[in-house]
Design an enzyme around this catalytic site. Structure first.
Site, PDB file in Angstrom:
ATOM      1  N   SER A   9       0.839  -1.198   0.000  1.00 44.29           N
ATOM      2  CA  SER A   9       0.000   0.000   0.000  1.00 44.29           C
ATOM      3  C   SER A   9       0.875   1.249   0.000  1.00 44.29           C
ATOM      4  O   SER A   9       1.652   1.491   0.931  1.00 44.29           O
ATOM      5  CB  SER A   9      -0.892   0.020   1.242  1.00 44.29           C
ATOM      6  N   HIS A  34      -1.069  -1.286  -4.359  1.00 42.55           N
ATOM      7  CA  HIS A  34      -2.356  -0.981  -3.725  1.00 42.55           C
ATOM      8  C   HIS A  34      -2.480   0.529  -3.520  1.00 42.55           C
ATOM      9  O   HIS A  34      -1.641   1.160  -2.883  1.00 42.55           O
ATOM     10  CB  HIS A  34      -2.424  -1.712  -2.383  1.00 42.55           C
ATOM     11  N   ASP A  36      -4.835   3.493  -2.117  1.00 39.43           N
ATOM     12  CA  ASP A  36      -5.958   3.780  -1.220  1.00 39.43           C
ATOM     13  C   ASP A  36      -6.561   5.142  -1.521  1.00 39.43           C
ATOM     14  O   ASP A  36      -5.933   6.172  -1.277  1.00 39.43           O
ATOM     15  CB  ASP A  36      -5.480   3.739   0.238  1.00 39.43           C
ATOM     16  N   MET A  38      -9.318   7.815  -0.617  1.00 40.00           N
ATOM     17  CA  MET A  38     -10.192   8.196   0.504  1.00 40.00           C
ATOM     18  C   MET A  38     -10.759   9.584   0.268  1.00 40.00           C
ATOM     19  O   MET A  38     -10.054  10.471  -0.216  1.00 40.00           O
ATOM     20  CB  MET A  38      -9.404   8.188   1.812  1.00 40.00           C
ATOM     21  N   HIS A  67      -8.289   0.714  -4.207  1.00 42.36           N
ATOM     22  CA  HIS A  67      -9.229   0.476  -3.110  1.00 42.36           C
ATOM     23  C   HIS A  67      -9.994   1.766  -2.840  1.00 42.36           C
ATOM     24  O   HIS A  67      -9.440   2.719  -2.293  1.00 42.36           O
ATOM     25  CB  HIS A  67      -8.402   0.029  -1.879  1.00 42.36           C
ATOM     26  N   MET A  69     -12.310   3.941  -0.947  1.00 40.95           N
ATOM     27  CA  MET A  69     -12.996   4.168   0.333  1.00 40.95           C
ATOM     28  C   MET A  69     -13.731   5.489   0.209  1.00 40.95           C
ATOM     29  O   MET A  69     -13.354   6.507   0.805  1.00 40.95           O
ATOM     30  CB  MET A  69     -11.963   4.177   1.470  1.00 40.95           C
ATOM     31  N   MET A 140     -11.449  -6.243   5.387  1.00 38.64           N
ATOM     32  CA  MET A 140     -10.671  -5.261   6.140  1.00 38.64           C
ATOM     33  C   MET A 140     -10.429  -5.783   7.555  1.00 38.64           C
ATOM     34  O   MET A 140     -11.374  -6.191   8.237  1.00 38.64           O
ATOM     35  CB  MET A 140     -11.422  -3.920   6.234  1.00 38.64           C
ATOM     36  N   GLY A 145      -9.211   3.862   6.763  1.00 39.55           N
ATOM     37  CA  GLY A 145      -8.957   5.291   6.954  1.00 39.55           C
ATOM     38  C   GLY A 145      -7.494   5.633   7.168  1.00 39.55           C
ATOM     39  O   GLY A 145      -7.033   6.672   6.711  1.00 39.55           O
ATOM     40  N   PHE A 146      -6.780   4.751   7.835  1.00 39.41           N
ATOM     41  CA  PHE A 146      -5.389   5.075   8.158  1.00 39.41           C
ATOM     42  C   PHE A 146      -4.508   3.833   8.108  1.00 39.41           C
ATOM     43  O   PHE A 146      -4.981   2.728   8.368  1.00 39.41           O
ATOM     44  CB  PHE A 146      -5.298   5.696   9.565  1.00 39.41           C
ATOM     45  N   GLY A 147      -3.238   4.048   7.773  1.00 36.18           N
ATOM     46  CA  GLY A 147      -2.263   2.969   7.826  1.00 36.18           C
ATOM     47  C   GLY A 147      -1.761   2.814   9.254  1.00 36.18           C
ATOM     48  O   GLY A 147      -2.030   3.646  10.119  1.00 36.18           O
ATOM     49  N   GLY A 148      -1.049   1.736   9.490  1.00 33.46           N
ATOM     50  CA  GLY A 148      -0.372   1.553  10.771  1.00 33.46           C
ATOM     51  C   GLY A 148      -1.248   1.191  11.956  1.00 33.46           C
ATOM     52  O   GLY A 148      -0.837   1.358  13.105  1.00 33.46           O
ATOM     53  N   ASP A 175      -6.579  -6.592   4.266  1.00 39.16           N
ATOM     54  CA  ASP A 175      -5.959  -5.263   4.328  1.00 39.16           C
ATOM     55  C   ASP A 175      -6.119  -4.701   5.738  1.00 39.16           C
ATOM     56  O   ASP A 175      -7.232  -4.585   6.242  1.00 39.16           O
ATOM     57  CB  ASP A 175      -6.670  -4.368   3.300  1.00 39.16           C
ATOM     58  N   GLY A 176      -4.968  -4.349   6.339  1.00 44.08           N
ATOM     59  CA  GLY A 176      -4.990  -3.700   7.656  1.00 44.08           C
ATOM     60  C   GLY A 176      -4.169  -4.456   8.685  1.00 44.08           C
ATOM     61  O   GLY A 176      -4.520  -5.567   9.069  1.00 44.08           O
ATOM     62  N   GLY A 177      -3.043  -3.874   9.075  1.00 47.17           N
ATOM     63  CA  GLY A 177      -2.221  -4.479  10.124  1.00 47.17           C
ATOM     64  C   GLY A 177      -1.547  -5.768   9.709  1.00 47.17           C
ATOM     65  O   GLY A 177      -1.235  -6.620  10.550  1.00 47.17           O
ATOM     66  N   GLY A 197       1.064  -1.951   4.181  1.00 46.11           N
ATOM     67  CA  GLY A 197       1.634  -0.619   4.038  1.00 46.11           C
ATOM     68  C   GLY A 197       2.850  -0.468   4.922  1.00 46.11           C
ATOM     69  O   GLY A 197       3.991  -0.577   4.480  1.00 46.11           O
TER      70      GLY A 197
HETATM   71  C1  DX5 Z   1      -6.429   1.490   5.440  1.00 49.18           C
HETATM   72  C2  DX5 Z   1      -5.962   1.142   4.043  1.00 49.18           C
HETATM   73  C3  DX5 Z   1      -4.806   0.232   4.007  1.00 49.18           C
HETATM   74  C4  DX5 Z   1      -3.561   0.755   4.698  1.00 49.18           C
HETATM   75  C5  DX5 Z   1      -2.912  -0.438   5.323  1.00 49.18           C
HETATM   76  O1  DX5 Z   1      -7.662   2.081   5.383  1.00 49.18           O
HETATM   77  O2  DX5 Z   1      -7.006   0.535   3.307  1.00 49.18           O
HETATM   78  O3  DX5 Z   1      -4.502  -0.203   2.688  1.00 49.18           O
HETATM   79  O4  DX5 Z   1      -2.637   1.393   3.878  1.00 49.18           O
HETATM   80  O5  DX5 Z   1      -1.835  -0.030   6.072  1.00 49.18           O
HETATM   81  P1  DX5 Z   1      -1.119  -0.988   7.115  1.00 49.18           P
HETATM   82  O6  DX5 Z   1      -0.641  -2.188   6.333  1.00 49.18           O
HETATM   83  O7  DX5 Z   1      -0.021  -0.135   7.638  1.00 49.18           O
HETATM   84  O8  DX5 Z   1      -2.129  -1.375   8.152  1.00 49.18           O
HETATM   85 ZN    ZN Z   2      -6.448  -0.394   1.345  1.00 46.14          ZN
END
Ligand code: DX5
Ligand code: ZN
Length: 215
Positions: A9, A34, A36, A38, A67, A69, A140, A145-148, A175-177, A197
């Site tokens: 991502s 990927h 994202d 938003m 993706h 959102m 998901m 909404g956010f990475g990390g 996707d996510g964590g 990501g």
């Molecule tokens: C979150 C995004 C993800 C995000 C994942 O809403 O859809 O694609 O970048 O980031 P990580 O892998 O850091 O959780």
């Molecule tokens: Zn995503």
């Protein structure tokens, strides 16, 4: 065992150096990129849109895994498809129930791979009826909404249900964590595409990080 599609991502990349950061994963085993998108409505964050996808199309041959959102995804399918998206995934929660099929067919009409995503609170049962029409179902494992953010184990359990009803070619993406450990949980449950990501972009050895997701 089927091959795992790793989709880094770019939300965790340096937006001032996107080309460099895309080449970095491209040269180290990434299968897809990927992206994202938003809108500040469907999710609280705002990221990137059609012009960026168009520019990225010019600098990579890897499939662009977009993706969405966003609210009203139907308005943006054509522009994103024409900008060069290879996979367009929209959110089940972003449209009226009686519009889901219409959006799926709209994406198909542009010859783009069709994905549907579910947020952590959505039951997999709600989307089973659409599986035969989809190329990809995205589970998901964080609130979008956010990475990390931290991986939510209970969300990953949904993969097992999806897998049970999936057609042979359905790509089950998570996707996510995602990291080497959480990714393994997901692939054991039946996922065959991992988005990551932070795990990839913050790692000291990108190649090793991408490889670890394919084990
Ligand atoms: C979150 C995004 C993800 C995000 C994942 O809403 O859809 O694609 O970048 O980031 P990580 O892998 O850091 O959780
Ligand atoms: Zn995503």
């Amino acid at each position: 065992m089927s091959k795992i599609i790793v989709s880094p991502s770019i939300l965790s990349a340096d937006f001032a150096n996107l080309e460099r950061d895309i080449k970095l994963v491209e040269n180290n085993g990434a299968d897809w990129i990927h992206v994202d998108v938003m809108d500040g409505h469907f999710v609280p964050n705002i990221t990137i849109g059609v012009p960026v996808v168009k520019s990225l199309r010019a600098i990579t041959n890897l499939p662009l895994d977009v993706h969405l959102m966003i609210e009203n995804p139907e308005k943006y399918i054509e522009p994103f498809a024409k900008a060069g998206a290879d996979i367009l995934t929209f959110h089940y929660e972003a449209v009226q129930k009686n519009e889901v099929k219409k959006v799926i067919n709209l994406i198909k009409s542009f010859g783009v791979k069709t994905g549907l995503s579910i947020k952590p609170k959505t039951s997999p049962d709600e989307v089973l009826e659409y599986l035969p029409e989809l190329d990809l179902l995205l589970v998901m494992t964080v609130e979008p909404g956010f990475g990390g953010q931290k991986f939510m184990d209970d969300c990953a359990e949904k993969i097992k249900v999806i897998k049970q009803y999936a057609h042979e070619n359905l790509i089950i993406q998570v996707d996510g964590g995602i990291n080497d450990k959480t990714g393994k949980i997901c692939t054991e449950y039946g996922a065959n595409s991992l988005v990551a990501g932070n795990y990839i972009y913050k790692s000291e050895n990108i190649k090793q990080a991408i490889n670890s997701l394919k084990q």
